[in-house]
Design a protein around this motif. Structure first.
Motif, PDB file in Angstrom:
ATOM      1  N   GLY A  89       0.819  -1.203   0.000  1.00  0.00           N
ATOM      2  CA  GLY A  89       0.000   0.000   0.000  1.00  0.00           C
ATOM      3  C   GLY A  89       0.853   1.253   0.000  1.00  0.00           C
ATOM      4  O   GLY A  89       2.030   1.181  -0.288  1.00  0.00           O
ATOM      5  N   PRO A  90       0.238   2.363   0.262  1.00  0.00           N
ATOM      6  CA  PRO A  90      -1.048   2.558   0.928  1.00  0.00           C
ATOM      7  C   PRO A  90      -2.235   2.389  -0.012  1.00  0.00           C
ATOM      8  O   PRO A  90      -2.152   2.665  -1.201  1.00  0.00           O
ATOM      9  CB  PRO A  90      -0.974   4.002   1.425  1.00  0.00           C
ATOM     10  CG  PRO A  90      -0.067   4.688   0.458  1.00  0.00           C
ATOM     11  CD  PRO A  90       0.915   3.641   0.011  1.00  0.00           C
ATOM     12  N   TYR A  91      -3.346   1.931   0.573  1.00  0.00           N
ATOM     13  CA  TYR A  91      -4.631   1.850  -0.098  1.00  0.00           C
ATOM     14  C   TYR A  91      -5.576   2.803   0.617  1.00  0.00           C
ATOM     15  O   TYR A  91      -5.399   3.091   1.797  1.00  0.00           O
ATOM     16  CB  TYR A  91      -5.191   0.425  -0.049  1.00  0.00           C
ATOM     17  CG  TYR A  91      -4.322  -0.561  -0.798  1.00  0.00           C
ATOM     18  CD1 TYR A  91      -4.385  -0.664  -2.177  1.00  0.00           C
ATOM     19  CD2 TYR A  91      -3.425  -1.375  -0.115  1.00  0.00           C
ATOM     20  CE1 TYR A  91      -3.577  -1.554  -2.865  1.00  0.00           C
ATOM     21  CE2 TYR A  91      -2.624  -2.277  -0.796  1.00  0.00           C
ATOM     22  CZ  TYR A  91      -2.693  -2.356  -2.164  1.00  0.00           C
ATOM     23  OH  TYR A  91      -1.896  -3.237  -2.840  1.00  0.00           O
ATOM     24  N   TYR A  92      -6.573   3.287  -0.108  1.00  0.00           N
ATOM     25  CA  TYR A  92      -7.483   4.275   0.463  1.00  0.00           C
ATOM     26  C   TYR A  92      -8.912   3.779   0.399  1.00  0.00           C
ATOM     27  O   TYR A  92      -9.335   3.192  -0.594  1.00  0.00           O
ATOM     28  CB  TYR A  92      -7.372   5.609  -0.294  1.00  0.00           C
ATOM     29  CG  TYR A  92      -6.010   6.242  -0.151  1.00  0.00           C
ATOM     30  CD1 TYR A  92      -5.755   7.133   0.875  1.00  0.00           C
ATOM     31  CD2 TYR A  92      -4.976   5.919  -1.026  1.00  0.00           C
ATOM     32  CE1 TYR A  92      -4.496   7.703   1.022  1.00  0.00           C
ATOM     33  CE2 TYR A  92      -3.719   6.477  -0.887  1.00  0.00           C
ATOM     34  CZ  TYR A  92      -3.482   7.364   0.143  1.00  0.00           C
ATOM     35  OH  TYR A  92      -2.247   7.911   0.296  1.00  0.00           O
ATOM     36  N   GLY A  93      -9.651   4.030   1.477  1.00  0.00           N
ATOM     37  CA  GLY A  93     -11.087   3.795   1.514  1.00  0.00           C
ATOM     38  C   GLY A  93     -11.752   5.119   1.831  1.00  0.00           C
ATOM     39  O   GLY A  93     -11.193   5.944   2.570  1.00  0.00           O
ATOM     40  N   TRP A  94     -12.929   5.343   1.268  1.00  0.00           N
ATOM     41  CA  TRP A  94     -13.590   6.647   1.409  1.00  0.00           C
ATOM     42  C   TRP A  94     -15.025   6.495   1.883  1.00  0.00           C
ATOM     43  O   TRP A  94     -15.704   5.543   1.517  1.00  0.00           O
ATOM     44  CB  TRP A  94     -13.612   7.381   0.062  1.00  0.00           C
ATOM     45  CG  TRP A  94     -12.282   7.442  -0.607  1.00  0.00           C
ATOM     46  CD1 TRP A  94     -11.814   6.569  -1.552  1.00  0.00           C
ATOM     47  CD2 TRP A  94     -11.251   8.392  -0.395  1.00  0.00           C
ATOM     48  NE1 TRP A  94     -10.551   6.933  -1.934  1.00  0.00           N
ATOM     49  CE2 TRP A  94     -10.178   8.050  -1.241  1.00  0.00           C
ATOM     50  CE3 TRP A  94     -11.131   9.501   0.427  1.00  0.00           C
ATOM     51  CZ2 TRP A  94      -8.988   8.783  -1.295  1.00  0.00           C
ATOM     52  CZ3 TRP A  94      -9.946  10.224   0.373  1.00  0.00           C
ATOM     53  CH2 TRP A  94      -8.899   9.867  -0.474  1.00  0.00           C
ATOM     54  N   ASN A  95     -15.483   7.458   2.644  1.00  0.00           N
ATOM     55  CA  ASN A  95     -16.899   7.635   2.931  1.00  0.00           C
ATOM     56  C   ASN A  95     -17.194   9.103   2.717  1.00  0.00           C
ATOM     57  O   ASN A  95     -16.819   9.951   3.524  1.00  0.00           O
ATOM     58  CB  ASN A  95     -17.246   7.225   4.369  1.00  0.00           C
ATOM     59  CG  ASN A  95     -18.728   7.407   4.664  1.00  0.00           C
ATOM     60  OD1 ASN A  95     -19.455   8.032   3.901  1.00  0.00           O
ATOM     61  ND2 ASN A  95     -19.175   6.867   5.766  1.00  0.00           N
ATOM     62  N   ARG A  96     -17.891   9.383   1.617  1.00  0.00           N
ATOM     63  CA  ARG A  96     -18.248  10.766   1.272  1.00  0.00           C
ATOM     64  C   ARG A  96     -19.757  10.961   1.286  1.00  0.00           C
ATOM     65  O   ARG A  96     -20.265  11.888   0.654  1.00  0.00           O
ATOM     66  CB  ARG A  96     -17.694  11.102  -0.104  1.00  0.00           C
ATOM     67  CG  ARG A  96     -16.192  11.049  -0.169  1.00  0.00           C
ATOM     68  CD  ARG A  96     -15.699  11.360  -1.558  1.00  0.00           C
ATOM     69  NE  ARG A  96     -14.246  11.391  -1.590  1.00  0.00           N
ATOM     70  CZ  ARG A  96     -13.510  10.812  -2.523  1.00  0.00           C
ATOM     71  NH1 ARG A  96     -14.089  10.159  -3.508  1.00  0.00           N
ATOM     72  NH2 ARG A  96     -12.206  10.891  -2.478  1.00  0.00           N
ATOM     73  N   GLU A  97     -20.468  10.085   1.989  1.00  0.00           N
ATOM     74  CA  GLU A  97     -21.933  10.098   1.999  1.00  0.00           C
ATOM     75  C   GLU A  97     -22.529  11.056   3.022  1.00  0.00           C
ATOM     76  O   GLU A  97     -23.715  11.320   2.995  1.00  0.00           O
ATOM     77  CB  GLU A  97     -22.466   8.685   2.246  1.00  0.00           C
ATOM     78  CG  GLU A  97     -21.965   7.653   1.247  1.00  0.00           C
ATOM     79  CD  GLU A  97     -22.344   8.006  -0.182  1.00  0.00           C
ATOM     80  OE1 GLU A  97     -23.490   8.414  -0.425  1.00  0.00           O
ATOM     81  OE2 GLU A  97     -21.468   7.877  -1.060  1.00  0.00           O
ATOM     82  N   GLY A  98     -21.725  11.542   3.975  1.00  0.00           N
ATOM     83  CA  GLY A  98     -22.223  12.514   4.943  1.00  0.00           C
ATOM     84  C   GLY A  98     -22.376  11.940   6.345  1.00  0.00           C
ATOM     85  O   GLY A  98     -22.156  10.754   6.600  1.00  0.00           O
ATOM     86  N   ASN A  99     -22.775  12.820   7.243  1.00  0.00           N
ATOM     87  CA  ASN A  99     -22.910  12.502   8.658  1.00  0.00           C
ATOM     88  C   ASN A  99     -23.855  11.326   8.900  1.00  0.00           C
ATOM     89  O   ASN A  99     -24.925  11.248   8.318  1.00  0.00           O
ATOM     90  CB  ASN A  99     -23.421  13.734   9.412  1.00  0.00           C
ATOM     91  CG  ASN A  99     -23.544  13.491  10.894  1.00  0.00           C
ATOM     92  OD1 ASN A  99     -22.748  12.767  11.480  1.00  0.00           O
ATOM     93  ND2 ASN A  99     -24.556  14.097  11.497  1.00  0.00           N
ATOM     94  N   GLY A 100     -23.418  10.394   9.750  1.00  0.00           N
ATOM     95  CA  GLY A 100     -24.255   9.268  10.136  1.00  0.00           C
ATOM     96  C   GLY A 100     -24.244   8.093   9.171  1.00  0.00           C
ATOM     97  O   GLY A 100     -24.965   7.130   9.381  1.00  0.00           O
ATOM     98  N   THR A 101     -23.435   8.147   8.122  1.00  0.00           N
ATOM     99  CA  THR A 101     -23.413   7.056   7.142  1.00  0.00           C
ATOM    100  C   THR A 101     -22.194   6.164   7.343  1.00  0.00           C
ATOM    101  O   THR A 101     -21.191   6.568   7.921  1.00  0.00           O
ATOM    102  CB  THR A 101     -23.399   7.597   5.699  1.00  0.00           C
ATOM    103  OG1 THR A 101     -22.209   8.350   5.499  1.00  0.00           O
ATOM    104  CG2 THR A 101     -24.619   8.469   5.439  1.00  0.00           C
ATOM    105  N   THR A 102     -22.294   4.940   6.815  1.00  0.00           N
ATOM    106  CA  THR A 102     -21.200   3.977   6.891  1.00  0.00           C
ATOM    107  C   THR A 102     -20.982   3.366   5.515  1.00  0.00           C
ATOM    108  O   THR A 102     -21.935   3.005   4.837  1.00  0.00           O
ATOM    109  CB  THR A 102     -21.521   2.857   7.906  1.00  0.00           C
ATOM    110  OG1 THR A 102     -21.811   3.453   9.169  1.00  0.00           O
ATOM    111  CG2 THR A 102     -20.355   1.906   8.059  1.00  0.00           C
TER     112      THR A 102
END
Length: 144
Positions: A89-102
């Motif tokens: 790596g490095p490898y990247y994971g993203w959460n761009r869905e907003g507050n309270g999301t997984t």
């Protein structure tokens, strides 16, 4: 002046004491020399937490969950290293869905495959290093 000869029992005590100290020192050096990677012998789930969110690695399912827990306009980035792959790596994971999301990433790792990761805030694909967690280590359970 002649030296007095010491009794045999004194020599045995001195030799036994010297031997005990040598064994204790060797044992201590062996324990201190163990690395964190060699200490892990069982699957380990782990959570990395920062002010903006958290990531959880489930050792049994080998799922990396990325949760955004703040309504601040930033997304969540997970920077991870996979020691079971040729390119760690490095490898990247993203959460761009907003507050309270997984967001969930399914990792398909071998038994006891090691992952190291940390959680940071991100904006438009740029990792903001001022809001990062510490690095944590997890070890995968059975291969899925």
């Amino acid at each position: 002046m002649r030296r007095r000869r010491q009794p045999a029992m004194s020599i045995v005590k001195r030799t036994t004491t010297w031997l005990a100290v040598t064994v204790a020192a060797a044992t201590t050096a062996t324990v201190v020399g163990a690395s964190p990677s060699s200490a892990a012998t069982v699957p380990t789930s782990v959570t990395a937490t920062s002010p903006v969110g958290y990531a959880y690695f489930n050792a049994d399912t080998q799922v990396l969950s990325i949760h955004d827990s703040r309504a601040d306009g930033y997304g969540i980035a997970v920077i991870n290293y996979r020691y079971d792959l040729a390119n760690v790596g490095p490898y990247y994971g993203w959460n761009r869905e907003g507050n309270g999301t997984t967001t969930y990433y399914y990792l398909h790792m071998p038994y006891l495959g090691e992952i190291k990761f940390r959680v940071c805030a991100e904006q438009d694909g740029v990792v903001l290093n001022f809001d990062c967690s510490v690095n944590v280590f997890g070890y995968a359970g059975g291969e899925i």
